[in-house]
Design a protein around this motif. Structure first.
Motif, PDB file in Angstrom:
ATOM      1  N   UNK A  77     -16.534  -9.771   9.379  1.00  0.00           N
ATOM      2  CA  UNK A  77     -16.652 -10.428   7.549  1.00  0.00           C
ATOM      3  C   UNK A  77     -15.098  -9.349   7.101  1.00  0.00           C
ATOM      4  N   UNK A  78     -13.857  -9.839   7.357  1.00  0.00           N
ATOM      5  CA  UNK A  78     -12.622  -9.776   6.470  1.00  0.00           C
ATOM      6  C   UNK A  78     -12.718  -9.719   5.333  1.00  0.00           C
ATOM      7  N   UNK A  79     -13.244  -8.536   4.431  1.00  0.00           N
ATOM      8  CA  UNK A  79     -13.488  -8.091   2.723  1.00  0.00           C
ATOM      9  C   UNK A  79     -12.333  -7.373   2.795  1.00  0.00           C
ATOM     10  N   UNK A  80     -11.155  -6.378   2.616  1.00  0.00           N
ATOM     11  CA  UNK A  80     -10.353  -4.917   2.718  1.00  0.00           C
ATOM     12  C   UNK A  80      -9.766  -6.537   1.564  1.00  0.00           C
ATOM     13  N   UNK A  81      -9.278  -5.427   0.526  1.00  0.00           N
ATOM     14  CA  UNK A  81      -7.960  -6.269  -0.083  1.00  0.00           C
ATOM     15  C   UNK A  81      -8.257  -5.374  -1.203  1.00  0.00           C
ATOM     16  N   UNK A  82      -7.295  -5.648  -2.227  1.00  0.00           N
ATOM     17  CA  UNK A  82      -7.301  -5.056  -4.115  1.00  0.00           C
ATOM     18  C   UNK A  82      -6.154  -6.229  -5.007  1.00  0.00           C
ATOM     19  N   UNK A  83      -6.551  -5.779  -5.926  1.00  0.00           N
ATOM     20  CA  UNK A  83      -5.421  -6.922  -7.095  1.00  0.00           C
ATOM     21  C   UNK A  83      -4.138  -5.465  -7.294  1.00  0.00           C
ATOM     22  N   UNK A  84      -3.319  -6.936  -7.372  1.00  0.00           N
ATOM     23  CA  UNK A  84      -2.133  -6.669  -7.799  1.00  0.00           C
ATOM     24  C   UNK A  84      -1.811  -7.302  -9.643  1.00  0.00           C
ATOM     25  N   UNK A  85      -1.862  -6.981 -10.601  1.00  0.00           N
ATOM     26  CA  UNK A  85      -1.739  -7.074 -11.781  1.00  0.00           C
ATOM     27  C   UNK A  85       0.086  -6.705 -12.155  1.00  0.00           C
ATOM     28  N   UNK A  86       1.055  -7.693 -12.408  1.00  0.00           N
ATOM     29  CA  UNK A  86       1.944  -7.140 -13.176  1.00  0.00           C
ATOM     30  C   UNK A  86       2.978  -8.011 -13.089  1.00  0.00           C
ATOM     31  N   UNK A  87       3.931  -8.326 -14.373  1.00  0.00           N
ATOM     32  CA  UNK A  87       4.540  -9.175 -13.928  1.00  0.00           C
ATOM     33  C   UNK A  87       5.539  -8.803 -12.602  1.00  0.00           C
ATOM     34  N   UNK A  88       6.058 -10.159 -11.974  1.00  0.00           N
ATOM     35  CA  UNK A  88       6.824  -9.782 -10.799  1.00  0.00           C
ATOM     36  C   UNK A  88       8.250  -9.116 -10.568  1.00  0.00           C
ATOM     37  N   UNK A  89       9.116  -8.994 -11.603  1.00  0.00           N
ATOM     38  CA  UNK A  89       9.739  -8.179 -12.494  1.00  0.00           C
ATOM     39  C   UNK A  89       9.610  -7.269 -12.143  1.00  0.00           C
ATOM     40  N   UNK A 138      -4.249 -16.558 -12.608  1.00  0.00           N
ATOM     41  CA  UNK A 138      -4.309 -16.390 -13.859  1.00  0.00           C
ATOM     42  C   UNK A 138      -2.376 -15.947 -13.875  1.00  0.00           C
ATOM     43  N   UNK A 139      -2.867 -15.279 -15.469  1.00  0.00           N
ATOM     44  CA  UNK A 139      -1.079 -15.544 -15.470  1.00  0.00           C
ATOM     45  C   UNK A 139      -0.770 -14.135 -15.329  1.00  0.00           C
ATOM     46  N   UNK A 140       0.446 -13.264 -14.591  1.00  0.00           N
ATOM     47  CA  UNK A 140       0.510 -12.061 -14.024  1.00  0.00           C
ATOM     48  C   UNK A 140       0.066 -11.408 -12.865  1.00  0.00           C
ATOM     49  N   UNK A 141      -0.440 -11.993 -11.497  1.00  0.00           N
ATOM     50  CA  UNK A 141      -1.085 -11.894 -10.857  1.00  0.00           C
ATOM     51  C   UNK A 141      -0.366 -13.037  -9.044  1.00  0.00           C
ATOM     52  N   UNK A 142       1.400 -13.137  -9.443  1.00  0.00           N
ATOM     53  CA  UNK A 142       1.640 -13.821  -9.266  1.00  0.00           C
ATOM     54  C   UNK A 142       1.375 -14.130  -7.242  1.00  0.00           C
ATOM     55  N   UNK A 185      -9.758  -0.433  -7.677  1.00  0.00           N
ATOM     56  CA  UNK A 185      -8.439  -0.742  -6.376  1.00  0.00           C
ATOM     57  C   UNK A 185      -7.838  -2.384  -6.991  1.00  0.00           C
ATOM     58  N   UNK A 186      -7.280  -1.380  -8.407  1.00  0.00           N
ATOM     59  CA  UNK A 186      -6.273  -2.434  -8.733  1.00  0.00           C
ATOM     60  C   UNK A 186      -4.806  -2.029  -9.077  1.00  0.00           C
ATOM     61  N   UNK A 187      -3.422  -2.401  -8.696  1.00  0.00           N
ATOM     62  CA  UNK A 187      -3.000  -1.428  -9.288  1.00  0.00           C
ATOM     63  C   UNK A 187      -1.343  -2.696  -9.756  1.00  0.00           C
ATOM     64  N   UNK A 188      -1.272  -1.802 -11.098  1.00  0.00           N
ATOM     65  CA  UNK A 188      -1.045  -2.527 -11.989  1.00  0.00           C
ATOM     66  C   UNK A 188       0.985  -1.719 -12.433  1.00  0.00           C
ATOM     67  N   UNK A 189       1.617  -2.923 -13.111  1.00  0.00           N
ATOM     68  CA  UNK A 189       2.560  -2.482 -13.180  1.00  0.00           C
ATOM     69  C   UNK A 189       3.612  -3.665 -14.396  1.00  0.00           C
ATOM     70  N   UNK A 190       4.007  -2.559 -15.507  1.00  0.00           N
ATOM     71  CA  UNK A 190       4.598  -4.227 -16.263  1.00  0.00           C
ATOM     72  C   UNK A 190       5.927  -3.584 -16.721  1.00  0.00           C
TER      73      UNK A 190
END
Length: 267
Positions: A77-89, A138-142, A185-190
């Motif tokens: 079961x491959x479950x490891x992961x996290x979210x990265x949210x923010x404009x690509x730039x 979703x927006x901002x999750x490219x 488990x979320x990394x964000x940037x803006x």
């Protein structure tokens, strides 16, 4: 007694799945970056903790080897992961690389390490946590979506490759899960230029998370995928995810995208 090998088992869905399979009488090999910090799973009989950082290629090889020395394995079961949210730039190259290494390459490498074993046994099942974000965007999750959409396509192709050897592959696509995802488990940037969009996005996500599932509810879907014997690729998990996916299929991708954008960004 059957055995499941789980990545990212220290919290949230991974931990809930480890506990559920343990309750159902399975032998569980629960992996995480720092098993020495785990106080709950370490108390359970027939649960073995092993160290695994899925971004570490050498450790994947050694941990898989150790796991197979300990026990026959029926499911990975491959479950490891996290979210990265923010404009690509706004994202650094390190943030982008880490996201791809964890969410995509980690899954591919762990799976690849087990394929010869399953192929020779002529049985086995890989289950990967993708996301409703692997089926819609979703927006901002490219970059996050890049990993999750990639896993969906990868799984579909790999199923053709492995099925003739009696090996199956499935994806579980949860919507929101009430865990530390939005905090831990979320990394964000803006950037200031995207501030209005970011605020609007997070306000909409907060509203959506009111419909979120518990980790235990999603773990039930993982157990279903593990035990139903079906040659089914995708399991959309959670009422929120099912509703969104149904909407996308009914409206068609382009209309859905336009409507979804309005919902999030008001335009």
């Amino acid at each position: 007694m059957k055995t499941i090998f789980i990545t990212g088992a220290s919290s949230g869905l991974g931990k809930a799945t480890a506990k559920l399979f343990h309750e159902k009488g399975w032998n569980v090999i629960a992996t995480m970056r720092t098993p020495e910090k785990e106080t709950e799973l370490s108390q359970l009989k027939n649960v073995t903790l092993l160290p695994l950082d899925v971004t570490n290629y050498e450790q994947i090889q050694s941990t898989v080897k150790k796991a197979l020395e300990l026990s026959d394995i029926d499911i990975v079961y491959n479950n490891a992961g996290y979210g990265l949210i923010g404009p690509l730039e706004s994202l650094s190259d390190d943030q982008i690389t880490k996201q791809l290494n964890t969410n995509l390459l980690g899954v591919i490498r762990v799976t690849n390490a087990f394929i010869p074993y399953f192929r020779e046994r002529k049985s086995g099942l890989f289950i990967s946590t993708t996301s409703i974000g692997g089926l819609i965007a979703f927006p901002l999750g490219s970059v996050y979506h890049a990993t999750k959409w990639a896993l969906e396509g990868w799984s579909e192709s790999l199923a053709y490759e492995l099925n003739p050897f009696g090996v199956n592959i499935k994806t579980v696509s949860p919507g929101g899960i009430k865990t530390e995802f939005l905090q831990g488990s979320l990394d964000t940037s803006s950037l200031p230029e995207y501030e209005a969009m970011t605020n609007s996005m997070f306000a909409s996500v907060d509203t959506m998370f009111e419909m979120a599932s518990t980790p235990e509810q999603i773990a039930d879907v993982v157990y279903e995928a593990a035990t139903d014997g079906k040659n089914q690729l995708r399991y959309v998990a959670g009422e929120d995810a099912k509703a969104l996916y149904k909407q996308r299929l009914e409206l068609g991708a382009e209309t859905f995208r336009t409507e979804f954008g309005k919902q999030f960004l008001g335009a």
